[in-house]
Motif scaffolding. Structure first.
Motif, short mmCIF file in Angstrom:
data_model
loop_
_atom_site.label_atom_id
_atom_site.label_comp_id
_atom_site.label_asym_id
_atom_site.label_seq_id
_atom_site.Cartn_x
_atom_site.Cartn_y
_atom_site.Cartn_z
N ASP A 201 0.88 -1.16 -0.13
CA ASP A 201 0.06 -0.12 0.07
C ASP A 201 0.87 1.34 -0.10
OD1 ASP A 201 -2.33 -1.50 0.11
OD2 ASP A 201 -2.69 -1.11 2.11
N LYS A 202 1.74 1.22 0.91
CA LYS A 202 2.78 2.55 0.97
C LYS A 202 3.64 2.56 -0.54
CE LYS A 202 6.41 4.58 3.58
NZ LYS A 202 7.20 4.47 4.83
N ALA A 203 4.01 1.45 -0.86
CA ALA A 203 4.95 1.38 -2.18
C ALA A 203 4.26 1.77 -3.46
CB ALA A 203 5.67 0.05 -2.46
N SER A 204 2.78 1.43 -3.36
CA SER A 204 1.98 1.79 -4.60
C SER A 204 1.27 3.06 -4.58
CB SER A 204 0.94 0.60 -4.86
OG SER A 204 0.11 0.41 -3.71
N TYR A 205 1.32 3.68 -3.56
CA TYR A 205 0.30 4.71 -3.40
C TYR A 205 0.86 6.10 -4.19
CZ TYR A 205 -1.99 8.58 -0.95
OH TYR A 205 -2.73 10.03 -0.68
N ARG A 206 1.80 6.43 -4.25
CA ARG A 206 2.18 7.48 -5.11
C ARG A 206 1.91 7.16 -6.77
NH1 ARG A 206 6.46 9.73 -3.38
NH2 ARG A 206 7.00 8.36 -1.64
N PHE A 207 2.30 5.88 -7.17
CA PHE A 207 2.06 5.64 -8.46
C PHE A 207 0.69 5.69 -8.82
CE2 PHE A 207 6.10 3.45 -7.27
CZ PHE A 207 6.71 3.85 -8.26
N LYS A 208 -0.36 5.26 -7.79
CA LYS A 208 -1.63 5.35 -8.02
C LYS A 208 -2.31 6.72 -8.29
CE LYS A 208 -2.84 0.77 -6.17
NZ LYS A 208 -3.21 0.08 -4.93
N ILE A 209 -1.72 7.62 -7.15
CA ILE A 209 -2.22 8.82 -7.18
C ILE A 209 -1.77 9.56 -8.42
CG2 ILE A 209 -1.33 11.24 -6.22
CD1 ILE A 209 -3.74 9.94 -4.54
N ASN A 210 -0.57 9.44 -8.86
CA ASN A 210 0.05 10.07 -10.20
C ASN A 210 -0.89 9.54 -11.38
OD1 ASN A 210 1.87 11.58 -8.85
ND2 ASN A 210 3.58 10.28 -9.02
N LEU B 283 -6.42 14.76 -15.66
CA LEU B 283 -5.75 15.68 -16.58
C LEU B 283 -5.75 15.41 -18.05
CD1 LEU B 283 -2.96 17.07 -14.28
CD2 LEU B 283 -5.27 17.95 -14.48
N LYS B 284 -5.19 14.34 -18.53
CA LYS B 284 -5.03 14.00 -19.90
C LYS B 284 -6.24 13.58 -20.58
CE LYS B 284 -0.38 15.19 -19.97
NZ LYS B 284 0.02 16.26 -20.74
N LYS B 285 -6.96 12.44 -20.00
CA LYS B 285 -8.01 11.88 -20.46
C LYS B 285 -9.29 12.39 -20.02
CE LYS B 285 -5.13 8.92 -21.94
NZ LYS B 285 -4.99 8.68 -23.42
N LYS B 286 -9.27 13.48 -19.36
CA LYS B 286 -10.67 14.03 -18.65
C LYS B 286 -11.45 13.15 -17.88
CE LYS B 286 -8.94 17.90 -20.67
NZ LYS B 286 -8.30 18.70 -19.92
N ASP B 287 -10.84 12.23 -17.38
CA ASP B 287 -11.81 11.06 -16.71
C ASP B 287 -12.05 11.54 -15.25
OD1 ASP B 287 -12.88 8.77 -15.60
OD2 ASP B 287 -11.42 7.51 -16.06
N LEU B 288 -13.12 12.32 -15.11
CA LEU B 288 -13.32 12.85 -13.71
C LEU B 288 -13.84 11.85 -12.80
CD1 LEU B 288 -15.25 16.25 -15.01
CD2 LEU B 288 -12.97 15.91 -14.64
N PHE B 289 -14.05 10.87 -13.35
CA PHE B 289 -14.57 9.67 -12.08
C PHE B 289 -13.35 9.55 -11.39
CE2 PHE B 289 -14.88 5.23 -11.25
CZ PHE B 289 -16.40 5.34 -10.60
N LYS B 290 -11.99 9.51 -11.90
CA LYS B 290 -11.13 9.31 -11.11
C LYS B 290 -10.76 10.16 -10.00
CE LYS B 290 -9.70 5.47 -13.30
NZ LYS B 290 -11.01 5.32 -14.05
N ILE B 291 -11.54 11.40 -9.83
CA ILE B 291 -11.50 12.23 -8.57
C ILE B 291 -11.99 11.21 -7.61
CG2 ILE B 291 -12.45 14.25 -7.45
CD1 ILE B 291 -12.36 15.50 -10.32
N PHE B 292 -13.11 10.39 -7.58
CA PHE B 292 -13.60 9.67 -6.36
C PHE B 292 -12.40 8.77 -6.21
CE2 PHE B 292 -17.33 11.41 -8.62
CZ PHE B 292 -17.87 11.78 -7.59
N LYS B 293 -11.66 8.05 -7.29
CA LYS B 293 -10.81 7.11 -6.71
C LYS B 293 -9.84 7.70 -5.82
CE LYS B 293 -11.32 3.17 -9.44
NZ LYS B 293 -10.94 1.94 -9.11
N VAL B 294 -9.57 9.04 -6.09
CA VAL B 294 -8.35 9.66 -5.22
C VAL B 294 -9.05 9.78 -4.06
CG1 VAL B 294 -7.16 11.83 -5.11
CG2 VAL B 294 -7.30 10.96 -7.27
#
Length: 297
Positions: free
Chosen positions: A246-255, A262-273
């Motif tokens: 969880d700690k190792a993958s966190y920054r990669f998932k957030i990025n 930002l690039k794909k305009k997938d606003l649903f991912k805001i809820f994922k964040v």
């Protein structure tokens, strides 16, 4: 026959647009005690012709594979064919400054380490440049690489061949590690207690191109998680594997979610964040605190 100090290992796959410039930066090195090993990964363009032309009357081993195996396989073949005391890696779209090998030679004879790395300038597809400072080396470097992401760049790395041979260390050729096989390799070196030395000098340029593997961000992200899962679970290095993952993958998932927003305009991912932050409150605080202090400095 006297063995060279450096063996320069370069994979090539359809790099006709960039490989001539890359080879020129090798030929123009002020330090000359090296051999060049180019492993062509079954290219379908005219890059091998350019290699032969660029290195005419120059010492080179050009090894052509009859089947595409990826950069990991090409580097492994280069390692096995290398005669030098130290192996310097370079990708076929990156560039070295003229004094790179001279500076690294002095660094090697002045320090006791197994792995050496310098800083680089990165150049984006849009032409924007910035200096990336690789490193630093810290205590428990294996765990640090795993939980704080990759801090080495392939074209900036030089490794003692004896250490590679003694520990039988090669790049993982599995396709699930494609584009991040180098990250996995640095962790394998660190796990074997390799001594890392980071030279705080900028000696090369790391280019992002439309054809480079690392430009395929979704694939890069997916395979990064594969590497993290391997080191957290399959390798059985940790008792609390899930917590470490969880700690190792966190920054990669957030990025990655940020990229999709930002690039794909997938606003649903805001809820994922939001879910990711709420699910990992301590890791989230540590991550954003680090980002905040980075911006301040």
């Amino acid at each position: 026959m006297k063995k060279p100090f450096f063996s320069i290992v370069m994979p090539n796959y359809n790099s006709s647009k960039t490989i001539s410039k890359t080879l020129d930066t090798i030929k123009n090195q002020s330090f000359k005690d090296f051999e060049i090993i180019v492993v062509d990964d079954h290219s379908t363009d005219n890059s091998t012709i350019k290699i032969s032309h660029a290195l005419k009357n120059y010492k080179i081993k050009l090894i052509k594979l009859n089947k595409n195996g990826g950069p990991a396989k090409a580097r492994n073949i280069g390692i096995k064919k290398a005669r030098g005391k130290y192996i310097a890696f370079i990708d076929s779209d990156d560039l070295w400054f003229k004094n790179k090998l001279k500076q690294m030679h002095f660094c090697i004879i002045s320090n006791r380490a197994n792995v050496y790395c310098h800083n680089e300038i990165t150049k984006s597809l849009e032409g924007k440049k910035k200096v990336i400072k690789n490193g630093p080396f810290v205590k428990d470097f294996y765990y640090n690489l795993l939980t704080n992401q990759n801090c080495l760049s392939t074209s900036a790395v030089i490794i003692e061949k004896f250490f590679i041979q003694k520990n039988n260390l090669f790049f993982n050729e599995d396709r699930s590690f494609f584009s991040v096989e180098d990250y996995d390799y640095w962790m394998k070196l660190a796990k074997k207690k390799a001594r890392f030395f980071f030279l705080n000098k900028t000696l090369g340029i790391y280019n992002f191109t439309e054809d480079s593997i690392s430009s395929n961000y979704p694939l890069h992200y997916k395979n990064t998680l594969n590497v993290l899962k391997y080191h957290c679970y399959k390798s059985k290095n940790f008792k609390n594997s899930k917590k470490i993952y969880d700690k190792a993958s966190y920054r990669f998932k957030i990025n990655y979610y940020k990229y999709l927003i930002l690039k794909k305009k997938d606003l649903f991912k805001i809820f994922k964040v939001i879910i990711l932050v709420l699910y990992n409150p301590i890791i989230s605080i540590q991550h954003f605190k680090k980002k905040f202090f980075f911006l301040l400095n």
